[in-house]
Structure formats: C-alpha cells, structure tokens
Design a protein around this motif. Sequence first.
Motif, PDB file in Angstrom:
ATOM      1  N   TYR A 108       0.805  -1.223   0.000  1.00  0.00           N
ATOM      2  CA  TYR A 108       0.000   0.000   0.000  1.00  0.00           C
ATOM      3  C   TYR A 108       0.842   1.279   0.000  1.00  0.00           C
ATOM      4  N   ILE A 117      -3.055  -8.058 -10.385  1.00  0.00           N
ATOM      5  CA  ILE A 117      -3.088  -9.460 -10.000  1.00  0.00           C
ATOM      6  C   ILE A 117      -3.862 -10.213 -11.073  1.00  0.00           C
ATOM      7  N   ARG A 120      -5.445  -8.227 -13.798  1.00  0.00           N
ATOM      8  CA  ARG A 120      -6.492  -7.264 -13.440  1.00  0.00           C
ATOM      9  C   ARG A 120      -5.898  -6.169 -12.566  1.00  0.00           C
ATOM     10  N   ILE A 122      -5.995  -3.637  -9.657  1.00  0.00           N
ATOM     11  CA  ILE A 122      -6.662  -3.584  -8.360  1.00  0.00           C
ATOM     12  C   ILE A 122      -6.628  -2.144  -7.854  1.00  0.00           C
ATOM     13  N   ASP A 123      -7.806  -1.620  -7.535  1.00  0.00           N
ATOM     14  CA  ASP A 123      -7.936  -0.246  -7.047  1.00  0.00           C
ATOM     15  C   ASP A 123      -7.330  -0.111  -5.646  1.00  0.00           C
ATOM     16  N   ASP A 124      -6.787   1.060  -5.329  1.00  0.00           N
ATOM     17  CA  ASP A 124      -6.183   1.307  -4.017  1.00  0.00           C
ATOM     18  C   ASP A 124      -7.185   1.157  -2.875  1.00  0.00           C
ATOM     19  N   ILE A 126      -9.617  -0.955  -2.719  1.00  0.00           N
ATOM     20  CA  ILE A 126      -9.790  -2.389  -2.457  1.00  0.00           C
ATOM     21  C   ILE A 126      -8.600  -2.914  -1.668  1.00  0.00           C
ATOM     22  N   VAL A 127      -7.386  -2.471  -2.027  1.00  0.00           N
ATOM     23  CA  VAL A 127      -6.202  -2.879  -1.278  1.00  0.00           C
ATOM     24  C   VAL A 127      -6.322  -2.416   0.171  1.00  0.00           C
TER      25      VAL A 127
END
Length: 194
Positions: A108, A117, A120, A122-124, A126-127
């Motif tokens: 992060y 991943i 795809r 991955i939006d921040d 979601i992380v």
Amino acid sequence: MTTSYGTIPTSLPPHGATSTNLEYISRAKDRIKAGLATRRPWKILFDFRSLKLPSSLSDAISRIRTNIAYFQLNYAIIVLFILFLSLLWEPISLIVFVALMAAWLFLYFLRDEPLVIVGRLIDDRIVLIVMSVLTIVLLLLTNATLNIVVAILIGVVVILVHAALRKTDNLFLDEEEAAGLIPGGAAVGATSSS
C-alpha cells in the motif's frame, strides 16, 4: 602502466536485476521521506504552553477536528507505538504485527505503480479494505484481542484528550488540507480563537 588500487572488480547483474532492486529501494526511501514529511514536528505537538481547557463543548469538538487534521500522522504513530508496546508480551502477535506492517508497506504505502493481480488492475481502495480486514482478523486470531482493543482504546483516549486540550490558534494548514479537512476551508488560526 595504470594501477587500480582499491577497486573491486564487479560483473554486470543478469538482466539488470540489481539495478531494478536499487531503483525500488531508492523509490521506497523517497516515498517514506515524502510520507514522513507530512508529520508535524513533535515539539509543536508537545508544546505545553498551548494546552488549555476548552471553553465549551463546541470549542472542544472544534479543537479535536482541527488537531486531528493537523497532527494526523503524529497521532497514527502514537497509536501504532502504543499498540506495539501492548504486544511486547505477546510474541506471536508481535511477529504477526511486524509482518503485517511489512505487507502494508509493500502493498500500500511504498507502491508507486498500480497493483495488478492475474492481469487485473486492483484499485487502491480495495487494497486498503482488504489489508485493513486482514490486519484486524489476523491480529484477533493471535489471542491478543484484549491487548489490542485496550491499546487502541488507550491510543484513542490519549489523542482525544490531547486534541481537546491543545489550542489551535497557532496552527496553519496548507490550502489543500484546509479545503478538504476543515469546514469552510479557512486557515486553522482564523477559525479558532482559543
């Protein structure tokens, strides 16, 4: 005839692996410095001349909002330090906590490229959500639930007491901070007359 005293022969790394690692470490250092640059000086946080009881509940709430906006990274460091101290007597929890901090840093805070991943993006957010849930679940599974809850509550109380007692008349936020965190978008010194 030339001499090469003091030189160490080196060979080129395969496919630039070392240079890539050094670049990543350099970027990580820069991001840590940039993140810590938002931390306010500790002597301002612990300026005892700026402590005074609020005149009313609305004044206390105003001070809390302003001080949390101004000292947010300092307060986060305080809570993490209190949590760390509470886990010293729980070695398994402490190991999990340190591993989770490393995961937070790499997944992060230190990441400067989007996370991909299985092809795809991955939006921040979601992380952030996944790491937060994972952190809470793993720490609670280490049987240190009481230590963690008490440490977080102590941290919150310490922050709220400090934020309510700390006058805000000598604090000034940047324009972006003031517009997003303080109602009305004014400088902190102009919003409070403590």
